[in-house]
Design an enzyme around this catalytic site. Structure first.
Site, PDB file in Angstrom:
ATOM      1  N   ARG A 195       0.789  -1.064  -0.407  1.00  0.00           N
ATOM      2  CA  ARG A 195       0.261  -0.065  -0.145  1.00  0.00           C
ATOM      3  C   ARG A 195       0.545   1.305   0.102  1.00  0.00           C
ATOM      4  NH1 ARG A 195       2.003   2.216   4.090  1.00  0.00           N
ATOM      5  NH2 ARG A 195       1.045   3.564   3.851  1.00  0.00           N
ATOM      6  N   GLY A 196       0.029   2.520   0.208  1.00  0.00           N
ATOM      7  CA  GLY A 196       0.761   3.792  -0.235  1.00  0.00           C
ATOM      8  C   GLY A 196       0.958   3.805  -2.012  1.00  0.00           C
ATOM      9  N   ALA A 197       1.063   5.555  -2.073  1.00  0.00           N
ATOM     10  CA  ALA A 197       1.498   5.688  -3.928  1.00  0.00           C
ATOM     11  C   ALA A 197       2.186   4.880  -4.777  1.00  0.00           C
ATOM     12  CB  ALA A 197       0.672   7.287  -3.323  1.00  0.00           C
ATOM     13  N   ASN A 204      -5.109  12.636   0.890  1.00  0.00           N
ATOM     14  CA  ASN A 204      -4.199  11.909   1.306  1.00  0.00           C
ATOM     15  C   ASN A 204      -5.444  11.394   2.424  1.00  0.00           C
ATOM     16  OD1 ASN A 204      -1.721  11.483   1.943  1.00  0.00           O
ATOM     17  ND2 ASN A 204      -2.110  12.501   3.795  1.00  0.00           N
ATOM     18  N   LYS A 205      -4.358  10.888   3.488  1.00  0.00           N
ATOM     19  CA  LYS A 205      -5.178   9.970   4.021  1.00  0.00           C
ATOM     20  C   LYS A 205      -6.353  10.391   4.779  1.00  0.00           C
ATOM     21  CE  LYS A 205      -4.939   6.079   4.654  1.00  0.00           C
ATOM     22  NZ  LYS A 205      -6.083   5.011   3.597  1.00  0.00           N
ATOM     23  N   ARG A 211      -7.403  -0.247  -6.272  1.00  0.00           N
ATOM     24  CA  ARG A 211      -7.316   0.874  -5.582  1.00  0.00           C
ATOM     25  C   ARG A 211      -7.352   1.934  -6.412  1.00  0.00           C
ATOM     26  NH1 ARG A 211      -4.368   1.435   0.194  1.00  0.00           N
ATOM     27  NH2 ARG A 211      -5.742   2.279   0.266  1.00  0.00           N
ATOM     28  N   ASP A 227      -1.751  10.686  -1.929  1.00  0.00           N
ATOM     29  CA  ASP A 227      -2.232   9.676  -3.112  1.00  0.00           C
ATOM     30  C   ASP A 227      -2.752  10.267  -4.301  1.00  0.00           C
ATOM     31  OD1 ASP A 227      -2.669   7.089  -0.938  1.00  0.00           O
ATOM     32  OD2 ASP A 227      -2.584   9.149  -0.249  1.00  0.00           O
ATOM     33  N   GLN A 246      -1.491   3.124  10.471  1.00  0.00           N
ATOM     34  CA  GLN A 246      -0.223   2.436   9.255  1.00  0.00           C
ATOM     35  C   GLN A 246       0.578   3.529  10.268  1.00  0.00           C
ATOM     36  OE1 GLN A 246      -3.255   3.671   8.020  1.00  0.00           O
ATOM     37  NE2 GLN A 246      -3.636   3.178   5.563  1.00  0.00           N
TER      38      GLN A 246
HETATM   39  O1  MRU Z   1      -3.996   3.299   2.209  1.00  0.00           O
HETATM   40  P1  MRU Z   1      -3.033   3.033   2.409  1.00  0.00           P
HETATM   41  O2  MRU Z   1      -2.328   2.900   3.479  1.00  0.00           O
HETATM   42  O3  MRU Z   1      -2.305   3.046   0.785  1.00  0.00           O
HETATM   43  O4  MRU Z   1      -3.082   4.964   2.011  1.00  0.00           O
HETATM   44  C1  MRU Z   1      -1.826   5.041   1.740  1.00  0.00           C
HETATM   45  C2  MRU Z   1      -1.270   6.255   3.004  1.00  0.00           C
HETATM   46  O5  MRU Z   1       0.127   5.664   3.498  1.00  0.00           O
HETATM   47  C3  MRU Z   1      -1.597   7.713   2.883  1.00  0.00           C
HETATM   48  O6  MRU Z   1      -2.291   8.245   2.175  1.00  0.00           O
HETATM   49  C4  MRU Z   1       0.203   8.003   2.285  1.00  0.00           C
HETATM   50  O7  MRU Z   1       0.189   9.300   3.247  1.00  0.00           O
HETATM   51  C5  MRU Z   1       0.070   9.014   1.006  1.00  0.00           C
HETATM   52  S1  MRU Z   1       0.572   7.509   0.513  1.00  0.00           S
HETATM   53  C6  MRU Z   1       2.750   7.702  -0.569  1.00  0.00           C
END
Ligand code: MRU
Length: 379
Positions: free
Chosen positions: A57-59, A257-258, A100, A246, A205
């Site tokens: 996970r993560g962009a 973002n999250k 996603r 993201d 996270q």
């Molecule tokens: O749902 P996730 O864990 O895939 O979300 C992504 C993230 O961790 C965050 O939004 C993050 O701050 C940006 S992704 C680099």
């Protein structure tokens, strides 16, 4: 980044491709911080499932995984019929894209792979071009994160107290990370500082992944409950906020973002605390015209209604009297008859953002569009 396990230090990337088997290897982030395990995704469907279920996970990390996944799917195609090959590649593209919806990096990454691939005249040529393009996307992700570290590291002063939200660390990219890149650069430069990790409910996270990363690098940090940030800001205990994204809209400067990021940005503005967003160029969406058009992923209610964690394993014995090892369990916390609503991301408007830390330098969110040519705009 380097990971030390049982006294042994080794360098890892979150995602790698194994050409001999056409497998993608992923650090299983669902098991961290308790277990460090690398798992294979053996075909594009397993790769899509790993993205969907947040094994990765993560962009940037899902961007690189999707790039490799498209190449993996392409390489698994038998025969030399170019028309059938192209139809198969489209199937793979859509399977990976739909895993996603909010992050734009997977789509940007796969568009790049597909664009490179079509230069080939045969199936075999396209397969090898796809692999090379995926590898280049992953390597570029690392270079971008390193450049973000060089620009953003200057914002951190000795003694700074930095707040970050969720995990935009190396686990969220191929290596180094975005929000953590300035942190790692400042640490390498010998500056002493402290990081507040927002716990980041509902999936935590911050408490699990960012805290694990910082502990691995021996960086001073503490986890705070998401609701504690305003209090800390009010008491003068936060000097700087750095988060990831993201999807950042190149036309408007809005930052997805999250969930919870917007709340932190509002609080930071109220207390005149600089609020920065760190992104590689693959996180910029040049098409959408409004933050309201960004697809916000709605996740399972269970994430809000309970939590996952580890039992200590102590005191529990198997039938044969052996000590049971710890296991991952889900615990229902909320009232049993209540339902939940769980949007995964929110959108922060540009006026709340001090600057976007990009590989090309720190840019005002509203300036992205003006500088679109050098930032890799493609219509
Ligand atoms: O749902 P996730 O864990 O895939 O979300 C992504 C993230 O961790 C965050 O939004 C993050 O701050 C940006 S992704 C680099």
């Amino acid at each position: 980044m380097n990971v030390t396990l049982s006294g042994r230090t080794q360098h890892f990337r979150t995602v790698t491709y194994d050409a001999a088997q056409n497998f993608i290897h992923l650090i299983n982030q669902r098991l961290l911080p308790h277990d460090f395990k690398i798992v294979p995704a053996r075909d594009f469907r397993e790769t899509a499932a790993a993205i969907r279920e947040m094994v990765v996970r993560g962009a940037g990390a899902i961007g690189a995984t999707a790039a490799y996944g498209l190449a993996q799917g392409a390489c698994a195609f038998p025969g030399d019929n170019l028309k059938k090959f192209s139809a198969h590649v489209e199937t793979v593209f859509h399977a990976l894209k739909s895993a996603r919806p909010t992050a734009v990096d997977p789509v940007n990454a796969m568009i790049r792979v597909r664009r490179e691939m079509v230069r080939g005249k045969t199936v075999a040529e396209r397969q090898s071009l796809a692999l090379a393009a995926a590898e280049e996307f992953a390597n570029e992700d690392v270079r971008h994160c390193e450049a973000i570290g060089r620009h953003g590291g200057k914002l951190i002063r000795p003694g700074s107290r930095i707040l970050t939200h969720c995990n935009a660390g190396w686990l969220a990219f191929v290596d180094v990370g975005t929000a953590t890149a300035p942190i790692y650069a400042a640490h390498a430069a010998g500056k002493g500082f402290h990081v507040w990790c927002d716990e980041t409910r509902p999936r935590s996270q911050g408490a699990t992944l960012t805290a694990w990363e910082l502990a691995q690098q021996k960086i001073s940090h503490q986890i705070i409950a998401d609701n504690a940030a305003g209090h800390l800001m009010q008491r003068g205990k936060v000097d700087l906020v750095i988060v990831g994204s993201d999807r950042t809209l190149g036309r408007t400067g809005e930052v997805t973002n999250k969930i919870g990021t917007y709340t932190k940005a509002v609080m930071a503005a109220r207390h005149r605390i600089p609020f920065y967003v760190a992104i590689p160029l693959s996180t910029i969406d040049w098409n959408l015209k409004s933050g309201f058009d960004i697809p916000i992923e709605e996740r399972s209610e269970n994430e809000v209604l309970g939590a996952w964690g580890r039992t200590k394993g102590e005191g529990k014995r198997t039938k044969t009297g052996q000590q049971k090892s710890s296991e991952q369990v889900y615990v229902r916390v909320a009232n049993p008859s209540s339902r939940a609503y769980n949007p995964g991301f929110d959108v922060t408007p540009p006026e709340l953002i001090t600057g976007i830390i990009t590989p090309l330098g720190i840019i005002k969110p509203k300036e992205l569009w003006k500088r679109r040519q050098e930032l890799g705009y493609s219509s």
